[in-house]
Design an enzyme around this catalytic site. Sequence first.
Site, PDB file in Angstrom:
ATOM      1  N   LEU A 396       5.075  -3.299   3.683  1.00  0.00           N
ATOM      2  CA  LEU A 396       5.164  -1.834   3.604  1.00  0.00           C
ATOM      3  C   LEU A 396       6.597  -1.394   3.883  1.00  0.00           C
ATOM      4  O   LEU A 396       6.926  -0.933   4.972  1.00  0.00           O
ATOM      5  CB  LEU A 396       4.234  -1.187   4.643  1.00  0.00           C
ATOM      6  CG  LEU A 396       2.805  -0.943   4.194  1.00  0.00           C
ATOM      7  CD1 LEU A 396       1.925  -2.094   4.600  1.00  0.00           C
ATOM      8  CD2 LEU A 396       2.287   0.325   4.803  1.00  0.00           C
ATOM      9  N   GLU A 398       8.976   0.576   1.562  1.00  0.00           N
ATOM     10  CA  GLU A 398       9.361   1.241   0.316  1.00  0.00           C
ATOM     11  C   GLU A 398      10.875   1.302   0.153  1.00  0.00           C
ATOM     12  O   GLU A 398      11.411   1.057  -0.935  1.00  0.00           O
ATOM     13  CB  GLU A 398       8.794   2.672   0.249  1.00  0.00           C
ATOM     14  CG  GLU A 398       7.312   2.753  -0.077  1.00  0.00           C
ATOM     15  CD  GLU A 398       6.398   2.505   1.108  1.00  0.00           C
ATOM     16  OE1 GLU A 398       6.912   2.327   2.237  1.00  0.00           O
ATOM     17  OE2 GLU A 398       5.163   2.496   0.924  1.00  0.00           O
ATOM     18  N   ASP A 423       3.091   9.862  -3.122  1.00  0.00           N
ATOM     19  CA  ASP A 423       3.394  10.490  -1.829  1.00  0.00           C
ATOM     20  C   ASP A 423       4.293   9.601  -0.962  1.00  0.00           C
ATOM     21  O   ASP A 423       5.100  10.081  -0.181  1.00  0.00           O
ATOM     22  CB  ASP A 423       2.098  10.756  -1.058  1.00  0.00           C
ATOM     23  CG  ASP A 423       1.071  11.489  -1.901  1.00  0.00           C
ATOM     24  OD1 ASP A 423       0.765  12.637  -1.589  1.00  0.00           O
ATOM     25  OD2 ASP A 423       0.586  10.899  -2.899  1.00  0.00           O
ATOM     26  N   HIS A 465      -2.229  11.999  -0.376  1.00  0.00           N
ATOM     27  CA  HIS A 465      -2.536  11.117  -1.513  1.00  0.00           C
ATOM     28  C   HIS A 465      -2.710  11.943  -2.780  1.00  0.00           C
ATOM     29  O   HIS A 465      -3.407  11.532  -3.694  1.00  0.00           O
ATOM     30  CB  HIS A 465      -3.819  10.314  -1.255  1.00  0.00           C
ATOM     31  CG  HIS A 465      -3.681   9.257  -0.204  1.00  0.00           C
ATOM     32  ND1 HIS A 465      -3.682   9.535   1.128  1.00  0.00           N
ATOM     33  CD2 HIS A 465      -3.525   7.915  -0.307  1.00  0.00           C
ATOM     34  CE1 HIS A 465      -3.548   8.412   1.822  1.00  0.00           C
ATOM     35  NE2 HIS A 465      -3.443   7.412   0.970  1.00  0.00           N
TER      36      HIS A 465
END
Length: 659
Positions: A396, A398, A423, A465
Amino acid sequence: MHFDRKNYSDKILKELYEALLRPRMIEEKMLILLRQGKISKWFSGIGQEAISIGSTKALENDEYILPMHRNLGVFTTRDVPYSRLFAQFQGKLSGFTNGRDRSFHFGTNDHHIVGMISHLGPQLAVADGIALANQLTNQKKATLVFTGDGGASEGDFHEALNVAAVWDLPVIFVVENNGYGLSTPSNEQFRFKSFVDKGPGYGIDAIKVDGNNVLEVYDTLKQLAENVRRNPHPVIVEAMTFRMRGHEEASGTKYVPKELMEKWAKKDPLENYEKYLLKEKVITEADIKKYRKAIQKDIDEGLEKAYAEEMPQATTDKELADMYAPFVQEVKSPSTETKSTKRYVDAISDGLRQSLEKYPELVVMGQDIAEYGGVFKITEGFVDKFGKGRIRNTPLCESAIIGIGLGMSIKKQKSVVEMQFADFVTCGFNQIVNNLAKSHYRWGQNADVVVRMPTGAGVAAGPFHSQSNEAWFFHTPGLKVVYPSNPADAKGLLCAAIEDPNPVIYFEHKFLYRSLSDDIHDDYYTIEIGKANLVEEGTDLSIITYGMGVHWAKEVMQTLPELSADILDLRSLLPWDKEAVEATVKKTNRVLILHEDCMTGGIGGEISAWISEHCFRHLDAPVLREASLDTAVPFSPALEQNFLPKGRLKQKIKDLVEF
Ligand SMILES: Cc1ncc(C[n+]2csc(CCOP(=O)(O)OP(=O)(O)O)c2C)c(N)n1
């Protein structure tokens, strides 16, 4: 200071000395020029030179180094011409950024150097990307990236180390621990005792060196680099040093205790090494004079040449064009007429699979995209076909993954990065808008990255989301933004985005994934980026829209049989099709802009302004907009439907035609 020459020859020892002397002498000159107002800013690396020199000398010349603001020695050791370096400092054309960026904010692939952006930390993931490209192409190369101890507080440091550790990337992370980040001393920056303690936390090796001892830095880094090449893995090197001047020259050093300055002054890397070499009779005073004279000549000649150059004149067309890597899209038609029924989600998958077949250098990265196939199953089965090297599950992280995309581009590899949900791009925002988007304009390096963005509301997924965030990227020069509304466009625009050497933000609507099917071409094809599509023709009004808006417009127009509308699907938002907009405005004279994104600051505002400015004479009514409410996206279905513009659309259409 203790020097251990091991088996290094006199020649190497002298080369290290000469390399150490160069940045020192340049800096001394720069400080004079600064006082004379001839350069604007200077971040001094005086006292820290041994780290740059030892590291650069330890690497092979074609191994990438990613320096920071105090690493002049990297540039001089890699033989970057002084005249170009000085021209760069003065904002002149023969520098490395066409006068568009300052000081060390540039890269040069000729010298295998990638410079920083001001944000410091993003640099670290770019190194991961270069290392990954080397790893995937079986090149046994090390990559070395610098960070300060202050910059290491950024999340980027953690992400880059974590990904490098998980992927066994051959990256040497050199932390120059100089005790301060601007005015903030280490004890207000972090609690741990040493960066070496971080190694076990990431499951990697970490080692401390005396950063003022050029022989120690060189020897340690040389061994590490050999090791990393042979057996790819990341490593942290903590180089202890001290910042002998202000953060930048104007800011002074008042906040630094005098004793500290005195203590570190005694450890000056150049003076101590010089003394050692004299004592060991490796060099003589006469040699020193000779070195100094030769370097002074290089500096003087470089400065003379840089000064002789005119300051650049601005040419607006060139400035605008250079935001993007030059590329003329050649639209590809499918080679046969065979079609099959595909859902929107399958069309994306099809385009991605065919692009992976077409471009062996293309790598796809994202969370859970490998064996699991991604949360929306777009990459299901891809690992079996393309292998784990190209279909990469990511932690995780990004920001790091997007930065890795830029690093891969530097090594001429394409990448597609899947955001699990659009998101979550907020966590990689800086890399996109500051690194990827500006890289070509700044130093001519394209970022061949597509960021896939599962976007939009309508599935009761709540505020985190469901967002529409295309406007953030629409506002960022250097990016392209596409947003297909149907399966055929989804495939064609994805293939086009991957072909394009520029960074493209590709929006894909989650609601459409499994609710919309169409007969689409089986063969590979592309759709022109920047070209809108007139999906329905009418005479009473124009609805300019994209994404879900296209479907809402069609649906609502069905309930108004007395009216007919041009429905223009923009498909590309950056660049957007001004010709098509103008044509429809001229035809119907009444315009409604519709989008799922919130009203304020949505791209409808820009299009509306453009129409007012350029098509005013053709309007019979003000340009109207319909969009989502200016709130977060609510979870509960009734609230969400109220948030979305569809329920207000019919009335807005009536308002427009009755105006
Ligand atoms: C994201 C970000 N925050 C703040 C700054 C302002 N800034 C520039 S350099 C710096 C200190 C960096 O310290 P360190 O990484 O230890 O490097 P040093 O300057 O000591 O070599 C700061 C706060 C910045 N450039 N970027």
